[in-house]
Design a protein around this motif. Sequence first.
Motif, PDB file in Angstrom:
ATOM      1  N   GLU A   1       0.831  -1.202   0.000  1.00  0.00           N
ATOM      2  CA  GLU A   1       0.000   0.000   0.000  1.00  0.00           C
ATOM      3  C   GLU A   1       0.869   1.256   0.000  1.00  0.00           C
ATOM      4  O   GLU A   1       0.601   2.203  -0.744  1.00  0.00           O
ATOM      5  N   LYS A   2       1.916   1.245   0.789  1.00  0.00           N
ATOM      6  CA  LYS A   2       2.792   2.407   0.914  1.00  0.00           C
ATOM      7  C   LYS A   2       3.448   2.782  -0.405  1.00  0.00           C
ATOM      8  O   LYS A   2       3.650   3.957  -0.707  1.00  0.00           O
ATOM      9  N   TYR A   3       3.777   1.768  -1.236  1.00  0.00           N
ATOM     10  CA  TYR A   3       4.493   2.030  -2.482  1.00  0.00           C
ATOM     11  C   TYR A   3       3.645   1.814  -3.729  1.00  0.00           C
ATOM     12  O   TYR A   3       4.158   1.737  -4.835  1.00  0.00           O
ATOM     13  N   GLY A   4       2.333   1.709  -3.572  1.00  0.00           N
ATOM     14  CA  GLY A   4       1.438   1.657  -4.725  1.00  0.00           C
ATOM     15  C   GLY A   4       1.562   0.400  -5.556  1.00  0.00           C
ATOM     16  O   GLY A   4       1.545   0.467  -6.783  1.00  0.00           O
ATOM     17  N   THR A   5       1.705  -0.745  -4.905  1.00  0.00           N
ATOM     18  CA  THR A   5       1.800  -2.020  -5.612  1.00  0.00           C
ATOM     19  C   THR A   5       0.956  -3.039  -4.861  1.00  0.00           C
ATOM     20  O   THR A   5       0.096  -2.668  -4.067  1.00  0.00           O
ATOM     21  N   THR A   6       1.131  -4.319  -5.143  1.00  0.00           N
ATOM     22  CA  THR A   6       0.372  -5.359  -4.454  1.00  0.00           C
ATOM     23  C   THR A   6       1.322  -6.335  -3.770  1.00  0.00           C
ATOM     24  O   THR A   6       2.484  -6.451  -4.147  1.00  0.00           O
TER      25      THR A   6
ATOM     26  N   SER B   1       6.018   7.077  -4.080  1.00  0.00           N
ATOM     27  CA  SER B   1       6.721   7.127  -2.802  1.00  0.00           C
ATOM     28  C   SER B   1       5.681   7.174  -1.690  1.00  0.00           C
ATOM     29  O   SER B   1       4.489   7.354  -1.944  1.00  0.00           O
ATOM     30  N   PRO B   2       6.105   7.032  -0.436  1.00  0.00           N
ATOM     31  CA  PRO B   2       5.140   7.071   0.669  1.00  0.00           C
ATOM     32  C   PRO B   2       4.315   8.353   0.717  1.00  0.00           C
ATOM     33  O   PRO B   2       3.199   8.346   1.184  1.00  0.00           O
ATOM     34  N   ASP B   3       4.853   9.459   0.198  1.00  0.00           N
ATOM     35  CA  ASP B   3       4.091  10.711   0.211  1.00  0.00           C
ATOM     36  C   ASP B   3       3.262  10.905  -1.056  1.00  0.00           C
ATOM     37  O   ASP B   3       2.639  11.942  -1.246  1.00  0.00           O
ATOM     38  N   GLY B   4       3.252   9.890  -1.947  1.00  0.00           N
ATOM     39  CA  GLY B   4       2.415   9.945  -3.131  1.00  0.00           C
ATOM     40  C   GLY B   4       3.085  10.463  -4.379  1.00  0.00           C
ATOM     41  O   GLY B   4       2.484  10.461  -5.446  1.00  0.00           O
ATOM     42  N   THR B   5       4.332  10.911  -4.297  1.00  0.00           N
ATOM     43  CA  THR B   5       5.028  11.410  -5.477  1.00  0.00           C
ATOM     44  C   THR B   5       5.596  10.240  -6.277  1.00  0.00           C
ATOM     45  O   THR B   5       5.888   9.188  -5.714  1.00  0.00           O
ATOM     46  N   PRO B   6       5.755  10.398  -7.588  1.00  0.00           N
ATOM     47  CA  PRO B   6       6.322   9.320  -8.401  1.00  0.00           C
ATOM     48  C   PRO B   6       7.683   8.892  -7.872  1.00  0.00           C
ATOM     49  O   PRO B   6       8.448   9.700  -7.361  1.00  0.00           O
TER      50      PRO B   6
END
Length: 56
Positions: free
Chosen positions: A4-9, A37-42
């Motif tokens: 979840e933190k890094y936008g994957t599964t 990234s954890p803050d939502g940036t690419p």
Amino acid sequence: MLAEKYGTTVNEIKRVNNLRSINLQIGQILKIPATKSPDGTPLATVDPEKINTPLG
């Protein structure tokens, strides 16, 4: 939590690391197929020294 933190599964993390379970060991280095990234940036790369949270 890492997925979840890094936008994957979790399954994608398992796949890129050839893992059969989500049981991890202290000091284990994982490849994270991250899209953010954890803050939502690419995110381009993840520093393994900064990752110490359990998979799941």
